[in-house]
Design a protein around this motif. Structure first.
Motif, PDB file in Angstrom:
ATOM      1  N   GLY A  42      31.695  44.890  40.750  1.00  0.00           N
ATOM      2  CA  GLY A  42      31.795  44.852  39.298  1.00  0.00           C
ATOM      3  C   GLY A  42      32.950  45.639  38.718  1.00  0.00           C
ATOM      4  N   LYS A  43      33.787  46.204  39.578  1.00  0.00           N
ATOM      5  CA  LYS A  43      34.911  47.001  39.088  1.00  0.00           C
ATOM      6  C   LYS A  43      36.227  46.407  39.570  1.00  0.00           C
ATOM      7  CE  LYS A  43      32.469  51.396  38.687  1.00  0.00           C
ATOM      8  NZ  LYS A  43      32.511  52.852  39.008  1.00  0.00           N
ATOM      9  N   GLU A  44      37.312  46.820  38.913  1.00  0.00           N
ATOM     10  CA  GLU A  44      38.628  46.369  39.327  1.00  0.00           C
ATOM     11  C   GLU A  44      39.092  47.150  40.549  1.00  0.00           C
ATOM     12  OE1 GLU A  44      40.417  44.966  34.990  1.00  0.00           O
ATOM     13  OE2 GLU A  44      41.366  46.568  36.114  1.00  0.00           O
ATOM     14  N   ARG A  45      40.028  46.551  41.273  1.00  0.00           N
ATOM     15  CA  ARG A  45      40.599  47.240  42.425  1.00  0.00           C
ATOM     16  C   ARG A  45      41.385  48.450  41.934  1.00  0.00           C
ATOM     17  NH1 ARG A  45      43.397  43.651  47.029  1.00  0.00           N
ATOM     18  NH2 ARG A  45      41.349  42.691  46.731  1.00  0.00           N
ATOM     19  N   GLU A  46      41.229  49.574  42.614  1.00  0.00           N
ATOM     20  CA  GLU A  46      41.916  50.793  42.211  1.00  0.00           C
ATOM     21  C   GLU A  46      42.653  51.426  43.380  1.00  0.00           C
ATOM     22  OE1 GLU A  46      39.245  53.812  40.797  1.00  0.00           O
ATOM     23  OE2 GLU A  46      38.220  54.003  42.718  1.00  0.00           O
TER      24      GLU A  46
END
Length: 124
Positions: A42-46
């Motif tokens: 559910g999160k963007e790639r970081e």
């Protein structure tokens, strides 16, 4: 083309350690940077960490400074990510990245090739 193969992911308890490895093969560059990124559900790639071709310059995300260490093996197309004091929020799929750059950078667009990813799960 450059191929990247990651290994070393797994399940670990909070406070534990893991070491990820990434091997680059194929038409590799003489000047390059390699990095690690991660993506949680559910999160963007970081960005996590990166290292330049000589191993002399490293760059870390603030969230992992002092806990993670990126290094390069004597076989220059291999990099490691030593992860200590792991936290549940470190849980993610970790991706190795490779790009034609003199210095290590923190944007995914700076990298040309990506591995398939390896799962790291930290239990509380």
């Amino acid at each position: 083309q450059v191929q990247l193969v990651e290994s070393g992911g797994g399940l670990v308890q909070a406070g534990g350690s893991l070491r990820l490895s990434c091997v680059a093969s194929g038409r590799t560059f003489s000047i390059y940077a390699m990095g690690w990124f991660r993506q949680a559900p559910g999160k963007e790639r970081e960005f996590v960490a990166a290292i330049n071709w000589s191993g002399g310059v490293t760059y870390y995300a603030d969230s992992v400074k002092g806990r993670f260490t990126i290094s390069r093996a004597s076989a220059k197309n291999t990099v490691y990510l030593q992860m200590n004091s792991l936290k549940p929020e470190d849980t993610a799929v970790y991706y190795c990245a490779y790009g034609r750059s003199v210095v290590p950078k923190g944007e995914s667009t700076d990298y040309d090739y990506w591995g398939q990813g390896t799962q790291v799960t930290v239990s509380s």
